[in-house]
Design an enzyme around this catalytic site. Structure first.
Site, PDB file in Angstrom:
ATOM      1  N   ASP A 170       1.088  15.049  -0.513  1.00  0.00           N
ATOM      2  CA  ASP A 170       0.425  13.881  -0.283  1.00  0.00           C
ATOM      3  C   ASP A 170      -0.847  13.917  -1.533  1.00  0.00           C
ATOM      4  OD1 ASP A 170      -0.354  11.044   0.816  1.00  0.00           O
ATOM      5  OD2 ASP A 170      -1.887  12.066   1.555  1.00  0.00           O
ATOM      6  N   ARG A 215       1.563  -4.242  -6.829  1.00  0.00           N
ATOM      7  CA  ARG A 215       0.752  -3.364  -6.229  1.00  0.00           C
ATOM      8  C   ARG A 215       1.216  -1.966  -5.741  1.00  0.00           C
ATOM      9  NH1 ARG A 215      -1.494  -5.652  -1.486  1.00  0.00           N
ATOM     10  NH2 ARG A 215      -2.866  -3.772  -1.457  1.00  0.00           N
ATOM     11  N   LYS A 216       2.518  -2.014  -5.797  1.00  0.00           N
ATOM     12  CA  LYS A 216       3.285  -0.655  -5.510  1.00  0.00           C
ATOM     13  C   LYS A 216       3.621   0.061  -6.444  1.00  0.00           C
ATOM     14  CE  LYS A 216       5.620  -3.274  -1.765  1.00  0.00           C
ATOM     15  NZ  LYS A 216       7.078  -3.968  -1.160  1.00  0.00           N
TER      16      LYS A 216
END
Length: 251
Positions: A170, A215-216
C-alpha cells in the site's frame, strides 16, 4: 480507505526543488487543479523536520546496501561531455510525520496529531521493523522499493506477517499513484501471497501503472527476491484522486 495525503505533502517539501517535481507534468503549478495548487502555499510549519529515514543505517545488510548503491548511481549520470545530469531514477525521501495538527480545529484531534507518527516509521530502533527506500522512474512510470524486513514484523515463525507485506504494498503503490495523479486514497487493494518472506531478508517491491480512468488510477505490484527468481506476492490496487481542499479545511 487509507490516505496518501501525508506522503504527498511531505514529498512537496522534500522534492520541491528536485528534477522530479520540475519535470513531471502533474507537478507544474500552472497545470494543477486548484485543490492541488493550494498545497504550494501551505505553511511549511505543517511538515516534519525529522531525519530522512530512507538513507542507509547500520542495520542495512549487504544486499540492501548493494541495491541502494546500484539505484542511487542511476539517479545522476555523466554525459559524454562530462556533465552531471539527472538519471532515469529518483530517490524519494521519507519522514516519520504527516501533518502536525488535524485540520478540523478540534482540540483533541490536535493532541492526537501532535503525537502521530507514520505507521511504517514509528519504531525508533533501526532495523527492527520497516527498513525501505523508494525510487521512481518517471519515464517508465514505475516505482521500486528496496525493503528489508525487521524482526518485529514476524507472522508465521521466521517469516514476515502478511499484514506487514500489505502495508508495504500500500505504501509503494500509494506513493506511486500520488506521483502519477496527485493526492489519492486507496479504494481497493487485492493481494495474492505466493511464498513467504523470511525475516531479515531484502526484497524488491515493484509498482507499475496499469491505466488511468478519470479520477481512478490502477497500478500493479509485485514483490520478488532481489534477483527476481522468486515471486513472493502479486497485487493490484485502485486509487481515487481526492479533493485536497476538503481535507485541509476539514469539510
Amino acid at each position: 480507505m487509507s490516505t496518501h495525503l501525508g506522503r504527498f505533502l511531505r514529498g512537496f517539501r522534500s522534492l520541491g526543488s528536485s528534477p522530479l517535481v520540475r519535470t513531471h507534468p502533474s507537478a507544474r503549478v500552472s497545470s494543477r487543479p486548484a485543490s492541488v495548487r493550494a498545497i504550494a502555499t501551505f505553511p511549511l510549519s505543517i511538515f516534519s523536520k525529522s531525519r530522512d529515514y530512507s538513507l542507509p543505517n547500520s542495520s542495512w545488510g549487504p544486499e540492501m546496501m548493494q541495491l541502494y548503491e546500484h539505484y542511487t548511481s542511476q539517479c545522476e549520470v555523466e554525459t559524454a561531455a562530462g556533465e552531471k545530469v539527472g538519471g532515469p531514477w529518483k530517490r524519494l525521501p521519507s519522514y516519520n510525520r504527516s501533518l502536525k495538527y488535524a485540520t478540523g480545529g478540534v482540540y483533541l484531534s490536535k493532541i492526537i496529531q501532535s503525537k502521530a507518527r507514520l505507521f511504517t516509521r514509528n519504531i525508533r530502533e533501526v532495523g527492527a521493523a520497516f527498513e525501505y527506500v523508494l525510487f521512481v522512474n518517471e519515464k517508465e512510470q514505475r516505482c521500486l522499493c528496496l525493503f528489508q524486513a525487521g524482526h518485529l514484523l514476524e507472522g508465521p515463525p521466521g517469516n514476515v506477517h502478511g499484514g506487514a507485506i500489505a502495508t508495504m504494498i500500500d505504501t509503494v503503490t500509494g506513493t506511486h499513484a500520488t506521483i502519477l495523479s496527485g493526492p489519492v486514497m486507496t479504494a481497493n487493494l487485492n493481494i495474492n501471497y505466493r511464498s513467504p518472506i523470511p525475516l531479515g531478508s531484502t526484497v524488491l517491491i515493484e509498482s507499475a501503472l496499469e491505466k488511468k480512468e478519470g479520477r481512478k488510477t490502477f497500478v500493479t505490484c509485485k514483490v520478488t527476491s532481489t534477483n527476481g527468481s522468486k515471486v513472493h506476492t502479486e497485487s493490484t490496487a485502485l486509487f481515487v484522486s481526492i479533493n485536497v481542499s476538503h481535507l485541509l479545511l476539514g469539510q
